[in-house]
Design a protein around this motif. Sequence first.
Motif: not given
Length: 573
Positions: A44-52, A60-79
């Motif tokens: 989902s996170y990497l798809s945001w870059f393709a979407h942008v 800006w509006a798409s951030i919540d849609r793509f970055w909401a999954p497991s947002h309780e933990a930060p993203p570095f490792f997932k990226l």
Amino acid sequence: MGLGRTEGLLLALYLSALLLVGLLTVGSQGITWDEPNYFGSSYSYLSWFAHVAAEPADWWASIDRFWAPSHEAPPFFKLWAGLFAGAGALVLGTEDLGALGDAYRMGSYALFLLATYAAFRFARGEFGVVAAWGAALGMPLIPALFGFARLGQLDGAVASMFLLSAIATYRMLSRGGRGRVVLSGVLLGLAFATKINVFPLVLASLLWVLIYGRGENLKTSVSRLAAGFGIGALTFFAIWPWLWRDPAGRLWGYLTWAGGLQDERFTYYLGEWWAGAPFHYPLVALLAYAPLVVAAAGVLGVCRMLGAASSPASGWILLHLALVLAVAGSGLVPVYGGPRQFLAAFPLWAICAGVGLAWASSRLRLLRRPAVPLALYCALALPGIVWTGPGNSLEYYGEAVGLIPGARALGFETTYLADTYGPAVDYLNEEAERGATVYAQAGTFAVLEAYRRTGELREDLRPAYLAPIAPDRYTVDDAPRPGSFFLFLPRQSIYTNGMLALEDEPPLYAHEKGGVPLVKVYSGEAVGETLAIEGVPEPREVGLGNALISLGLVLLLLLVLLRAQKKQGEERE
């Protein structure tokens, strides 16, 4: 200090061999309950870059849609791991999901290799040849560290990032240079963007500067540290778009979401449930989760560094190790799932063990040739590791507690991440009727779904939860279906009274190591008979005194370091 040609070649060969071992064993551990969630989040996170790139106006509006999954933990490792999975898809295609999962796991292993290299270079420059090789060998000889390094979840990554950031900050403070300040800051930001457990990095750095900085040195160190912290903060925010739309609110949520979890997720230790770990649990864990020779060398190394506390490098390692252990043993933070929440202590422990090995070899004439103590070190550590097997690294306990059977008898948690489901999945594929329902313990539904998607669990089998013992999500039944099965994980920290009653019943199947069940399969009817049993085991409260003891141990270390510095200053005068 640069490496000689021969030593550099040996290190390159060692790291290459370690890479090969990782590639050969990365799929040996079963799927864990974090991995399916994080794999989906990465996509989902990497798809945001393709979407942008395709729709720049919607960034800006798409951030919540793509970055909401497991947002309780930060993203570095997932990226980071998502890039490895993407590379795997380019090379291997997308048909074999198991191979893509292994590629995802290699993202964590790559960080482990970088941390091993960093540990070697740090120990080589500060403590000598034997200490360096002892540290580099100790990293994979600690099975918990090696096991988490081969999983696609945060704990192995945060242990590696903690060490990389700590060593980069030490280099920056001791040697200076704009490049080192920037590198230190970026790595600190990425460490915080991996998991919040790294916050002892900041406090340890500040305390070290106050103890070892003097005069103009202190001013310079403080300014470097401030610059590094500033770059770290910018890096942390830059890599996590989820924060951008509500910086204060979402940052506060990140910092506080685990508050009070120690009253919900218990520590299982010495056969009891604890609401927050007692101060001695992390200390015992250093001995219990490592081979006896590594643990003994680690104790020697700590003693050696305390004796040389005037050395900035010794103080640096001791402060970071002490603060990680003190936080975990304070009773104020959740500590569950074995050593997961303080795994960052173990790379430091590997360095301590390297220092201890070097000190011991210097005292014994027969061990003064570096190859001899290093070979002996590995020879003594490997039997228990080989017996446990690379597929059960997370279930490993060292000789100090009698391996897996002894640890079970002493009351340590058997397993905690569902990585042992694999043999039970094989049993179900053989024995279950077509269309049978397979019930999972709380938190592990995604594991069974992942086994089915990768083709390891029969497609016709139906994973589900039982409503009385699991959250109301996914597929849920109110009562067990006829002909169903229940997968029972001996994860004592989450036991209910019903699970304790079920454990006393004979299972349909059990996969064991040394007579200790690592996973069991019960009939749905058997678990149905325990659903009416309410309540959970009463946990022990560690109390405020526990936190004060942890704080007192840190203050004692600070006193030792300050006295050593004072004595050194008097000798110089």
